[in-house]
Motif scaffolding. Structure first.
Motif, PDB file in Angstrom:
ATOM      1  N   SER A 173     -39.804 143.987 134.608  1.00 50.86           N
ATOM      2  CA  SER A 173     -40.527 144.935 133.758  1.00 50.86           C
ATOM      3  C   SER A 173     -41.526 144.200 132.887  1.00 50.86           C
ATOM      4  O   SER A 173     -41.244 143.127 132.373  1.00 50.86           O
ATOM      5  N   ASP A 174     -42.686 144.803 132.724  1.00 53.32           N
ATOM      6  CA  ASP A 174     -43.758 144.212 131.926  1.00 53.32           C
ATOM      7  C   ASP A 174     -43.894 144.997 130.634  1.00 53.32           C
ATOM      8  O   ASP A 174     -44.127 146.211 130.660  1.00 53.32           O
ATOM      9  N   MET A 175     -43.742 144.309 129.491  1.00 53.19           N
ATOM     10  CA  MET A 175     -43.796 145.015 128.209  1.00 53.19           C
ATOM     11  C   MET A 175     -45.175 145.619 127.966  1.00 53.19           C
ATOM     12  O   MET A 175     -45.325 146.574 127.214  1.00 53.19           O
ATOM     13  N   TYR A 176     -46.189 145.107 128.655  1.00 48.97           N
ATOM     14  CA  TYR A 176     -47.551 145.620 128.462  1.00 48.97           C
ATOM     15  C   TYR A 176     -47.785 146.931 129.224  1.00 48.97           C
ATOM     16  O   TYR A 176     -48.852 147.521 129.117  1.00 48.97           O
ATOM     17  N   ALA A 177     -46.781 147.375 129.975  1.00 45.18           N
ATOM     18  CA  ALA A 177     -46.889 148.674 130.649  1.00 45.18           C
ATOM     19  C   ALA A 177     -46.901 149.807 129.635  1.00 45.18           C
ATOM     20  O   ALA A 177     -47.333 150.921 129.942  1.00 45.18           O
ATOM     21  N   VAL A 178     -46.430 149.538 128.424  1.00 50.36           N
ATOM     22  CA  VAL A 178     -46.420 150.516 127.334  1.00 50.36           C
ATOM     23  C   VAL A 178     -47.333 149.971 126.241  1.00 50.36           C
ATOM     24  O   VAL A 178     -47.136 148.846 125.776  1.00 50.36           O
ATOM     25  N   THR A 179     -48.326 150.755 125.839  1.00 52.49           N
ATOM     26  CA  THR A 179     -49.275 150.273 124.820  1.00 52.49           C
ATOM     27  C   THR A 179     -48.644 150.320 123.424  1.00 52.49           C
ATOM     28  O   THR A 179     -47.664 151.040 123.183  1.00 52.49           O
ATOM     29  N   LEU A 180     -49.236 149.563 122.517  1.00 54.09           N
ATOM     30  CA  LEU A 180     -48.760 149.563 121.132  1.00 54.09           C
ATOM     31  C   LEU A 180     -48.920 150.964 120.506  1.00 54.09           C
ATOM     32  O   LEU A 180     -48.085 151.370 119.699  1.00 54.09           O
ATOM     33  N   GLU A 181     -49.965 151.664 120.898  1.00 54.33           N
ATOM     34  CA  GLU A 181     -50.157 153.032 120.387  1.00 54.33           C
ATOM     35  C   GLU A 181     -49.009 153.937 120.828  1.00 54.33           C
ATOM     36  O   GLU A 181     -48.504 154.744 120.050  1.00 54.33           O
TER      37      GLU A 181
ATOM     38  N   GLY B   6     -30.744 141.604 130.081  1.00 55.84           N
ATOM     39  CA  GLY B   6     -29.979 142.434 130.997  1.00 55.84           C
ATOM     40  C   GLY B   6     -29.872 143.891 130.620  1.00 55.84           C
ATOM     41  O   GLY B   6     -29.173 144.660 131.293  1.00 55.84           O
ATOM     42  N   TYR B   7     -30.526 144.346 129.560  1.00 59.39           N
ATOM     43  CA  TYR B   7     -30.477 145.755 129.156  1.00 59.39           C
ATOM     44  C   TYR B   7     -31.132 146.599 130.237  1.00 59.39           C
ATOM     45  O   TYR B   7     -32.226 146.300 130.692  1.00 59.39           O
ATOM     46  N   THR B   8     -30.430 147.684 130.653  1.00 67.30           N
ATOM     47  CA  THR B   8     -30.955 148.547 131.716  1.00 67.30           C
ATOM     48  C   THR B   8     -31.125 150.005 131.251  1.00 67.30           C
ATOM     49  O   THR B   8     -31.414 150.885 132.067  1.00 67.30           O
ATOM     50  N   GLY B   9     -30.932 150.234 129.985  1.00 68.67           N
ATOM     51  CA  GLY B   9     -31.161 151.582 129.465  1.00 68.67           C
ATOM     52  C   GLY B   9     -29.910 152.327 129.358  1.00 68.67           C
ATOM     53  O   GLY B   9     -29.688 153.447 129.211  1.00 68.67           O
TER      54      GLY B   9
ATOM     55  N   ILE C 151     -40.289 151.019 128.353  1.00 68.00           N
ATOM     56  CA  ILE C 151     -40.793 149.972 129.256  1.00 68.00           C
ATOM     57  C   ILE C 151     -40.154 150.105 130.635  1.00 68.00           C
ATOM     58  O   ILE C 151     -40.827 150.035 131.665  1.00 68.00           O
ATOM     59  N   LEU C 152     -38.828 150.311 130.651  1.00 67.78           N
ATOM     60  CA  LEU C 152     -38.125 150.469 131.931  1.00 67.78           C
ATOM     61  C   LEU C 152     -38.611 151.708 132.681  1.00 67.78           C
ATOM     62  O   LEU C 152     -38.770 151.676 133.910  1.00 67.78           O
ATOM     63  N   ALA C 153     -38.853 152.798 131.956  1.00 65.05           N
ATOM     64  CA  ALA C 153     -39.345 154.026 132.589  1.00 65.05           C
ATOM     65  C   ALA C 153     -40.744 153.808 133.169  1.00 65.05           C
ATOM     66  O   ALA C 153     -41.045 154.256 134.283  1.00 65.05           O
ATOM     67  N   ALA C 154     -41.612 153.122 132.410  1.00 69.87           N
ATOM     68  CA  ALA C 154     -42.970 152.842 132.909  1.00 69.87           C
ATOM     69  C   ALA C 154     -42.914 151.970 134.156  1.00 69.87           C
ATOM     70  O   ALA C 154     -43.703 152.143 135.089  1.00 69.87           O
TER      71      ALA C 154
END
Length: 191
Positions: free
Chosen positions: A153-161, A188-191, A137-140
Protein backbone atom coordinates in the motif's frame (compact mmCIF):
# COMPACT_ATOMS: atom_id res chain seq x y z
CA UNK A 1 -45.09 -1.54 -117.91
CA UNK A 2 -47.38 1.43 -118.64
CA UNK A 3 -45.54 2.06 -121.89
CA UNK A 4 -46.17 -1.52 -123.00
CA UNK A 5 -49.91 -1.11 -122.28
CA UNK A 6 -50.02 2.11 -124.35
CA UNK A 7 -48.01 0.46 -127.12
CA UNK A 8 -50.48 -2.47 -127.24
CA UNK A 9 -53.43 -0.05 -127.34
CA UNK A 10 -51.82 1.83 -130.22
CA UNK A 11 -51.41 -1.38 -132.19
CA UNK A 12 -55.01 -2.30 -131.52
CA UNK A 13 -54.14 -5.32 -129.38
CA UNK A 14 -56.83 -4.88 -126.77
CA UNK A 15 -56.48 -8.33 -125.29
CA UNK A 16 -52.77 -7.85 -124.86
CA UNK A 17 -53.32 -4.38 -123.35
CA UNK A 18 -55.94 -5.77 -120.98
CA UNK A 19 -53.63 -8.59 -119.95
CA UNK A 20 -50.77 -6.13 -119.40
CA UNK A 21 -53.11 -3.83 -117.46
CA UNK A 22 -54.25 -6.74 -115.27
CA UNK A 23 -50.63 -7.72 -114.77
CA UNK A 24 -49.77 -4.16 -113.77
CA UNK A 25 -52.72 -4.07 -111.39
CA UNK A 26 -51.60 -7.38 -109.85
CA UNK A 27 -48.07 -5.97 -109.42
CA UNK A 28 -49.50 -2.88 -107.67
CA UNK A 29 -51.62 -5.06 -105.37
CA UNK A 30 -48.60 -7.27 -104.67
CA UNK A 31 -46.47 -4.22 -103.89
CA UNK A 32 -49.22 -2.85 -101.62
CA UNK A 33 -49.52 -6.19 -99.85
CA UNK A 34 -45.76 -6.32 -99.42
CA UNK A 35 -45.81 -2.76 -98.07
CA UNK A 36 -48.59 -3.64 -95.61
CA UNK A 37 -46.67 -6.73 -94.57
CA UNK A 38 -43.49 -4.70 -94.11
CA UNK A 39 -45.44 -2.09 -92.09
CA UNK A 40 -46.98 -4.84 -89.95
CA UNK A 41 -43.52 -6.34 -89.39
CA UNK A 42 -42.12 -2.89 -88.50
CA UNK A 43 -44.98 -2.33 -86.01
CA UNK A 44 -44.48 -5.80 -84.54
CA UNK A 45 -40.75 -5.16 -84.10
CA UNK A 46 -41.52 -1.75 -82.61
CA UNK A 47 -43.99 -3.33 -80.15
CA UNK A 48 -41.42 -5.98 -79.25
CA UNK A 49 -38.84 -3.25 -78.67
CA UNK A 50 -41.31 -1.35 -76.48
CA UNK A 51 -42.10 -4.54 -74.53
CA UNK A 52 -38.38 -5.24 -74.13
CA UNK A 53 -37.80 -1.67 -72.93
CA UNK A 54 -40.71 -1.97 -70.50
CA UNK A 55 -39.35 -5.30 -69.25
CA UNK A 56 -35.87 -3.80 -68.83
CA UNK A 57 -37.41 -0.89 -66.91
CA UNK A 58 -39.24 -3.36 -64.66
CA UNK A 59 -36.03 -5.31 -64.04
CA UNK A 60 -34.15 -2.09 -63.33
CA UNK A 61 -36.89 -0.90 -60.95
CA UNK A 62 -36.89 -4.28 -59.20
CA UNK A 63 -33.09 -4.14 -58.85
CA UNK A 64 -33.32 -0.61 -57.42
CA UNK A 65 -36.04 -1.77 -55.02
CA UNK A 66 -33.93 -4.73 -53.90
CA UNK A 67 -30.91 -2.47 -53.47
CA UNK A 68 -32.97 -0.06 -51.35
CA UNK A 69 -34.27 -2.98 -49.29
CA UNK A 70 -30.70 -4.20 -48.78
CA UNK A 71 -29.66 -0.72 -47.62
CA UNK A 72 -32.61 -0.61 -45.20
CA UNK A 73 -31.71 -4.08 -43.90
CA UNK A 74 -28.08 -3.03 -43.45
CA UNK A 75 -29.17 0.11 -41.60
CA UNK A 76 -31.48 -1.94 -39.38
CA UNK A 77 -28.69 -4.42 -38.69
CA UNK A 78 -26.37 -1.55 -37.79
CA UNK A 79 -29.04 -0.11 -35.48
CA UNK A 80 -29.56 -3.50 -33.85
CA UNK A 81 -25.81 -3.90 -33.39
CA UNK A 82 -25.54 -0.40 -31.89
CA UNK A 83 -28.47 -1.17 -29.58
CA UNK A 84 -26.79 -4.42 -28.51
CA UNK A 85 -23.52 -2.58 -27.82
CA UNK A 86 -25.44 0.07 -25.88
CA UNK A 87 -27.24 -2.60 -23.85
CA UNK A 88 -23.93 -4.35 -23.14
CA UNK A 89 -22.35 -1.06 -22.06
CA UNK A 90 -25.33 -0.30 -19.82
CA UNK A 91 -25.11 -3.81 -18.34
CA UNK A 92 -21.38 -3.36 -17.63
CA UNK A 93 -22.07 0.05 -16.11
CA UNK A 94 -24.87 -1.37 -13.96
CA UNK A 95 -22.59 -4.19 -12.81
CA UNK A 96 -19.84 -1.68 -12.01
CA UNK A 97 -22.27 0.48 -10.05
CA UNK A 98 -23.51 -2.59 -8.19
CA UNK A 99 -19.90 -3.57 -7.41
CA UNK A 100 -19.17 -0.05 -6.16
CA UNK A 101 -22.28 -0.09 -4.01
CA UNK A 102 -21.31 -3.50 -2.64
CA UNK A 103 -17.78 -2.25 -1.91
CA UNK A 104 -19.20 0.79 -0.12
CA UNK A 105 -21.46 -1.41 1.97
CA UNK A 106 -18.52 -3.68 2.80
CA UNK A 107 -16.39 -0.65 3.69
CA UNK A 108 -19.16 0.67 5.93
CA UNK A 109 -19.46 -2.72 7.68
CA UNK A 110 -15.69 -2.88 8.07
CA UNK A 111 -15.64 0.66 9.46
CA UNK A 112 -18.33 -0.24 12.00
CA UNK A 113 -16.43 -3.39 12.96
CA UNK A 114 -13.18 -1.41 13.28
CA UNK A 115 -14.87 1.21 15.43
CA UNK A 116 -16.27 -1.49 17.69
CA UNK A 117 -12.82 -3.08 17.96
CA UNK A 118 -11.32 0.33 18.75
CA UNK A 119 -13.94 0.88 21.44
CA UNK A 120 -13.14 -2.51 22.92
CA UNK A 121 -9.40 -1.78 22.82
CA UNK A 122 -10.02 1.65 24.37
CA UNK A 123 -7.81 3.48 21.88
CA UNK A 124 -7.07 7.18 22.18
CA UNK A 125 -8.51 9.64 19.63
CA UNK A 126 -5.08 9.92 17.94
CA UNK A 127 -4.78 6.13 17.64
CA UNK A 128 -8.31 5.95 16.24
CA UNK A 129 -7.48 8.66 13.67
CA UNK A 130 -4.31 6.83 12.63
CA UNK A 131 -6.26 3.59 12.17
CA UNK A 132 -8.96 5.41 10.16
CA UNK A 133 -6.30 6.83 7.83
CA UNK A 134 -4.71 3.37 7.57
CA UNK A 135 -8.09 1.94 6.50
CA UNK A 136 -8.40 4.75 3.91
CA UNK A 137 -4.97 3.86 2.49
CA UNK A 138 -5.83 0.15 2.39
CA UNK A 139 -9.17 0.89 0.71
CA UNK A 140 -7.48 3.10 -1.92
CA UNK A 141 -5.00 0.28 -2.57
CA UNK A 142 -7.76 -2.34 -2.86
CA UNK A 143 -9.71 -0.29 -5.43
CA UNK A 144 -6.87 -0.35 -7.97
CA UNK A 145 -7.13 -2.98 -10.74
CA UNK A 146 -5.05 -6.05 -9.92
CA UNK A 147 -2.64 -5.49 -12.82
CA UNK A 148 -1.96 -1.87 -11.70
CA UNK A 149 -1.87 -2.50 -7.96
CA UNK A 150 1.57 -2.19 -6.32
CA UNK A 151 2.69 -4.94 -3.96
CA UNK A 152 2.49 -2.71 -0.88
CA UNK A 153 0.00 0.00 0.00
CA UNK A 154 1.17 3.49 -0.88
CA UNK A 155 0.37 6.21 1.65
CA UNK A 156 0.31 8.74 -1.21
CA UNK A 157 -2.80 7.03 -2.61
CA UNK A 158 -4.70 9.22 -0.13
CA UNK A 159 -4.06 12.97 -0.31
CA UNK A 160 -3.45 15.14 2.74
CA UNK A 161 -6.69 16.99 1.94
CA UNK A 162 -8.64 13.72 2.06
CA UNK A 163 -6.99 12.77 5.35
CA UNK A 164 -7.58 16.20 6.89
CA UNK A 165 -11.22 16.18 5.82
CA UNK A 166 -11.83 12.63 7.07
CA UNK A 167 -10.43 13.17 10.57
CA UNK A 168 -10.99 16.93 10.85
CA UNK A 169 -7.41 18.16 11.24
CA UNK A 170 -5.03 20.59 9.54
CA UNK A 171 -2.74 19.67 6.66
CA UNK A 172 0.31 19.36 8.92
CA UNK A 173 -1.44 17.06 11.40
CA UNK A 174 -2.91 15.12 8.45
CA UNK A 175 0.66 14.48 7.20
CA UNK A 176 1.67 13.18 10.62
CA UNK A 177 -1.39 10.90 10.83
CA UNK A 178 -0.84 9.59 7.29
CA UNK A 179 2.81 8.75 8.09
CA UNK A 180 1.75 7.02 11.33
CA UNK A 181 -0.88 5.08 9.35
CA UNK A 182 1.74 3.97 6.78
CA UNK A 183 3.98 2.80 9.66
CA UNK A 184 1.02 0.92 11.18
CA UNK A 185 0.32 -0.83 7.84
CA UNK A 186 4.02 -1.73 7.55
CA UNK A 187 3.77 -3.52 10.93
CA UNK A 188 0.95 -5.72 9.57
CA UNK A 189 -2.28 -3.74 10.18
CA UNK A 190 -4.96 -4.93 7.74
CA UNK A 191 -7.94 -2.90 8.88
Amino acid sequence: MVERVYGALDRGALDEARALFNLAEACVRLAQAEAREAEALRRSEQEQALRATAQADKVQALAAEQEAAARVAAAQAAQAEAAARQAAAERVQAEALAAIEHARAEAARAEVAALEAEDTARLSPVERAVRKVARMILAAHAVLPADQRPEHSDMYAVTLEQVGEAIGVSRTVAGDRRQAAADLIATGYTG
